[in-house]
Design a protein around this motif. Structure first.
Motif, short mmCIF file in Angstrom:
data_model
loop_
_atom_site.label_atom_id
_atom_site.label_comp_id
_atom_site.label_asym_id
_atom_site.label_seq_id
_atom_site.Cartn_x
_atom_site.Cartn_y
_atom_site.Cartn_z
N GLU A 51 17.51 22.32 17.71
CA GLU A 51 17.58 23.28 18.81
C GLU A 51 18.97 23.92 18.87
O GLU A 51 19.10 25.14 19.04
N LEU A 52 20.00 23.09 18.71
CA LEU A 52 21.36 23.64 18.71
C LEU A 52 21.56 24.60 17.54
O LEU A 52 22.22 25.63 17.66
N LEU A 99 26.90 15.23 20.26
CA LEU A 99 25.95 16.35 20.28
C LEU A 99 26.04 17.10 21.61
O LEU A 99 26.02 18.33 21.65
N LEU A 110 19.55 17.45 26.46
CA LEU A 110 20.62 16.72 25.78
C LEU A 110 21.27 15.70 26.70
O LEU A 110 21.57 14.59 26.29
N LEU A 163 29.22 25.13 22.90
CA LEU A 163 28.37 26.28 22.60
C LEU A 163 28.02 27.03 23.89
O LEU A 163 27.99 28.26 23.92
N GLN A 177 19.32 26.45 16.24
CA GLN A 177 18.64 27.70 16.63
C GLN A 177 19.58 28.57 17.48
O GLN A 177 19.70 29.77 17.25
N GLN A 236 17.03 17.79 18.94
CA GLN A 236 18.12 18.45 19.65
C GLN A 236 19.06 19.17 18.69
O GLN A 236 19.56 20.25 18.98
N MET A 237 19.29 18.54 17.54
CA MET A 237 20.15 19.20 16.54
C MET A 237 19.51 20.50 16.06
O MET A 237 20.18 21.52 15.90
N GLY A 269 11.79 2.08 18.93
CA GLY A 269 12.77 2.71 19.83
C GLY A 269 13.78 3.52 19.04
O GLY A 269 14.09 4.68 19.38
N GLN A 270 14.29 2.94 17.96
CA GLN A 270 15.29 3.65 17.16
C GLN A 270 14.67 4.87 16.47
O GLN A 270 15.28 5.94 16.42
N ILE A 275 18.90 1.27 22.59
CA ILE A 275 17.66 0.57 22.27
C ILE A 275 17.74 -0.81 22.90
O ILE A 275 18.72 -1.53 22.68
N PHE A 324 26.91 9.29 18.92
CA PHE A 324 26.30 10.46 18.27
C PHE A 324 25.71 11.40 19.32
O PHE A 324 25.96 12.62 19.27
N THR A 329 17.97 23.28 27.24
CA THR A 329 18.60 22.63 26.09
C THR A 329 19.65 21.65 26.59
O THR A 329 19.71 20.51 26.15
N LEU A 349 14.31 7.62 18.98
CA LEU A 349 15.62 8.21 19.29
C LEU A 349 16.08 9.12 18.15
O LEU A 349 16.59 10.22 18.37
N ALA A 388 15.34 30.71 22.64
CA ALA A 388 16.45 31.36 21.93
C ALA A 388 16.11 32.82 21.65
O ALA A 388 16.97 33.71 21.78
N PRO A 447 11.95 25.66 22.39
CA PRO A 447 13.33 26.09 22.11
C PRO A 447 13.42 27.37 21.28
O PRO A 447 14.23 28.25 21.57
N ALA A 485 14.30 12.34 18.41
CA ALA A 485 14.78 13.15 19.54
C ALA A 485 16.14 13.77 19.20
O ALA A 485 16.37 14.95 19.51
N LEU A 486 17.00 13.00 18.55
CA LEU A 486 18.32 13.55 18.17
C LEU A 486 18.15 14.69 17.16
O LEU A 486 18.81 15.72 17.27
N LEU A 509 19.02 12.83 27.02
CA LEU A 509 18.99 12.05 25.77
C LEU A 509 20.24 11.17 25.66
O LEU A 509 20.15 10.00 25.29
N LEU A 511 9.93 18.71 21.31
CA LEU A 511 11.24 18.86 20.69
C LEU A 511 11.29 18.15 19.34
O LEU A 511 12.04 18.53 18.47
#
Lengths: 125, 446
Positions: free
Chosen positions: A75-76, B391, B332, B398, A78, A72-73, A61-62, B341, B387, B328, A65, B277, B273, A68-69, B335, A5
């Motif tokens: 993917e959304l 999401l 999420l 969606l 898409q 995902q964004m 770690g940050q 952290i 955040f 998906t 993350l 899609a 993904p 990964a975020l 996540l 991802l």
């Protein structure tokens, strides 16, 4: 076949964004004349001894993350693209169905008229 | 196959169709090779599918001996080639992609089996990549999901595929067609925009009793993917949409409902993904086109779907479309729950005194650094969670729309099917009325 991802090659997320997701250490630079290098060297060494071991896992770690975020964004994004195209297609389909329906009504009306006329003709005969 | 001495063969006239779409960079390799064929009587027809590059000008200027058909729109591979096939008056037609380069003896080699055996309807070539690696030595369709497979794919060519043989299909990049066969079974199915139209044609040919053969003596270089980037959304959408048209048209209903759909559900979970899609889009398109596809299925010789089977297929496509979305949402949710952290306790690898070192470090961090970092970390964590949560909310919205759209699509497909039925009834009614209107006149005139 599956890709991660957080694949930075994903075209939906710009390269700069993927690069920015990685929190990078910045080397300490001293403005002190003559001894600047020495000062910077001492600070860096101190940081290594005192804080780096504590802060490195937080930084990793940050960064992870963040990636990964972003994944995902992307993917959304898409899915939104697919969704948008399908909505447009659906609107076209509805327009076409409406047209066919109107056409059908017109033909039905003509049949109705013809049937009425045939009925009248039979009556007059 | 009967032996034919090459000198005694009467080579019939042939039409070669090159379907072009924005392939100007390939035409200078393809056309000179076609024009230099060792064959007595043939014409080369370039069908341009509304290119936006300089293909048309290039053909006109550099290859005036080539005939050119210009389509106003790009309606895909099948429709483009069919517009060329409609111009064919010869006994055989040969389809060639613009990114194919052929040797001088290629056409004779390809046609020889067709001249000897009238039951051969389609003949295909041995295709290689430019580096000589094999690309295609006959194709097959595998499993309940109808994935295409090419014999010899990416193998070194050491003569292991040098036997002419009957195959499930040959690729449309370079194939010879018997025109009398096309008159009987119809040309390429224009419901396919790209991919699987060649498989569909070969399946129909075999169903009608024709042989589909791979001819290894006819070799050609196929650069491949001149029209599509294999990493693009477009590529995957076309590939999956065409696969589902093929499945709905040619798969036995028992296999389709008992095996294909279950296999597809599992397969979806393995996809990236982008591909999921694209698969969702393919289910959407199949659902939209289902009334037409079911008609095409019956027309092309398969047992038609019953009304309940159509209903079942509609419902399965809707479920698959939602299943494509599922990973998906799961990713999420996972996540969002992990968007924190955490500090990692220090561990020393120093032997014996390691524990003491770690303890001292911890004390030092408490005094010097932690009081400063912790509030920053807490703030960052609040932001991270917020955040990720947002999401997830967006995804949930969606998903609701995605589901509603699937429901609307099913409804729309039902309305379209009913409308088509009404149109058919109306046509019958009009015919009856026309007959009734003409019969009194006939009796009057008597």
């Amino acid at each position: 076949m599956a890709k991660r991802l957080d694949d930075p090659s994903d075209p939906l997320a710009g390269d700069w964004l993927w690069q920015a997701a990685e929190i990078k250490e910045q080397p300490f630079v001293s403005q002190v004349p003559v001894f600047g290098r020495l000062v910077a060297g001492c600070r860096t060494a101190w940081c290594w001894i005192a804080d780096r071991a504590y802060l490195q896992p937080l930084r990793h770690g940050q960064s992870e993350l963040n990636r990964a975020l972003l994944g995902q964004m992307a993917e959304l994004d898409q899915w939104l693209l697919v969704h948008d195209r399908e909505t447009v297609q659906q609107s076209k389909d509805i327009a076409l169905l409406s047209w066919r329906l109107r056409h059908l009504e017109g033909r039905l009306l003509r049949i109705g008229k013809a049937t009425d006329e045939a009925g009248k003709n039979q009556g007059s005969n | 196959m009967a032996n034919v001495t090459p000198n005694l063969v009467v080579w019939p006239p042939v039409t070669i169709i090159v379907l072009n779409w924005n392939a100007a960079r390939f035409l200078p390799g393809c056309l000179p090779a076609l024009l230099a064929l060792d064959y007595p009587d043939y014409r080369v027809l370039v069908v341009d599918n509304a290119s936006t590059d300089n293909s048309v000008a290039l053909v006109r200027e550099q290859f005036p001996q080539v005939e050119l058909i210009r389509n106003r729109h790009n309606h895909g591979f099948a429709a483009g080639n069919n517009s060329g096939l409609r111009q064919v008056q010869t006994e055989f037609a040969v389809l060639v992609n613009p990114d194919v380069i052929v040797p001088a003896d290629w056409l004779k080699q390809l046609l020889r089996p067709l001249l000897v055996d009238e039951t051969i309807g389609v003949a295909g070539c041995k295709l290689t990549y430019p580096d000589g690696t094999l690309q295609h030595a006959g194709g097959s369709i595998e499993g309940a999901q109808a994935f295409p497979s090419h014999a010899g794919y990416q193998e070194q060519d050491t003569g292991q595929h040098d036997q002419m043989q009957d195959v499930i299909y040959v690729v449309g990049a370079a194939m010879a067609l018997r025109m009398t066969m096309l008159e009987r079974i119809g040309a390429l199915d224009e419901g396919y925009f790209l991919y699987y139209e060649d498989v569909d044609l070969c399946v129909r040919a075999r169903r009608s009793g024709y042989r589909v053969v791979y001819v290894p003596e006819a070799t050609a270089i196929h650069v491949e993917s001149s029209a599509t980037d294999r990493r693009s959304d477009f590529y995957w959408e076309q590939m999956f949409t065409s696969r589902w048209r093929y499945l709905s048209k040619h798969m036995e209903s028992a296999t389709l409902f008992n095996e294909t759909i279950a296999a597809e559900e599992q397969w979806l979970q393995l996809l990236a993904p982008q591909q999921r899609a694209a698969a969702a889009h393919a289910y959407h398109e199949t659902l939209r086109q289902l009334p037409e596809i079911t008609e095409a299925r019956a027309r092309d010789g398969m047992l038609p779907f019953s009304t309940s089977e159509v209903e079942q297929l509609r419902s399965a496509l809707r479920s698959l479309r939602l299943a494509a979305w599922q990973p998906t949402e799961s990713a999420l949710t996972q996540l969002a729950s992990k968007a924190v952290i955490e500090e990692v306790p220090f561990r020393s690898a120093v032997p014996l005194a390691g524990r003491l070192v770690a303890w001292l470090r911890e004390r030092w961090l408490n005094v010097a650094t932690r009081w400063y970092v912790r509030p920053l970390l807490a703030q960052q964590n609040r932001f991270n969670q917020e955040f990720a949560g947002r999401l997830l909310e967006q995804a949930a919205r969606l998903h609701v729309q995605h589901k509603a759209q699937a429901d609307q699509l099913v409804e729309l497909a039902e309305v379209a099917a009913r409308l088509a039925e009404m149109e058919r009834s109306l046509r019958r009614l009009e015919a009856r009325q026309a007959k009734a209107a003409s019969s009194p006149r006939e009796s009057d005139s008597r």
